[in-house]
Design an enzyme around this catalytic site. Sequence first.
Site, PDB file in Angstrom:
ATOM      1  CD  GLU A 264       2.582  -5.460   8.130  1.00 17.71           C
ATOM      2  OE1 GLU A 264       2.784  -6.678   7.934  1.00 17.71           O
ATOM      3  OE2 GLU A 264       3.282  -4.574   7.599  1.00 17.71           O
TER       4      GLU A 264
ATOM      5  CG  HIS B  23      -0.222   0.050   2.527  1.00 23.07           C
ATOM      6  ND1 HIS B  23       0.360   1.197   3.026  1.00 23.07           N
ATOM      7  CD2 HIS B  23       0.023  -0.918   3.430  1.00 23.07           C
ATOM      8  CE1 HIS B  23       0.923   0.931   4.186  1.00 23.07           C
ATOM      9  NE2 HIS B  23       0.740  -0.340   4.466  1.00 23.07           N
TER      10      HIS B  23
END
Length: 199
Positions: free
Chosen positions: A79, A9
Site C-alpha cells: 500500500e 483485501h
Amino acid sequence: MGDLFLVRHGETEWSRSGRHTGWTDVPLTEHGREEARRLVPLIRSHRIGAAFVSPLQRARETAELIGIDDARVDTDLREWDYGGYEGVTTVEIQRSRPGWFLFTDGVAPGPPEHPGESPEQVGERADRMLAKADAALANTEGVVVLIAHGHFLRVLTARRLGLPPRHGALFQLATGALGRLGTEHNRPVVAGWNIRPPA
C-alpha cells in the site's frame, strides 16, 4: 491478452474506521474474511494464469481465502506509504490541513524507515507492477490476479488507462471487491468495477 483482476483485501479494523493503513500489518476482521470468501465463485469461474500478492498479511490472507495459494509476493504491491499520516483519518488530517486530498497533496514526512510517498512515486511502483503483470499475461493463458490494497490499486488503474497517478481518485474500490481491467480494440478499459457477490 487476458485481463487483470484486481482484488482489494477484506476489511480490517483500520479500514473500517478510515485510518490510513500503509505499512502497519493489521489482520482482517471476521467480516473481512467473509468478504474474501464471497469472491471465490468469481475467481474460480476464470482460468488464473498468474497471481501476485502484497507482502502484508491482510492481502496474503485474502489470497488464501479466495483459493490462491501460489501467488508470488511482490513488494511493489504494498500500500501507499502514508509517512506521517499512517494510522490517521482524513478527517483528522483536515483539521490541520483543510482541503487536504491524498491523490493531489501526498502525505506528511514520516520516520526514516517509512518516509512517505508522493502520488508520482506510487505511480512509479504501479508502472513496475504493470510491466510484471504484462509479462505474465504474455506468457500464460488466463487472467492475472493482483491482490493488494485500495489506494495502490486505484493508482495502478489510472496508470493502466494512461492517466496520471492523481486520477486514481476516480476509482473508489471497496474492501473485498474485484476490479477487472481489460482491452477493447487493443486499448485498456475498465471491464468491471467493485464487483462483489450478494451477501
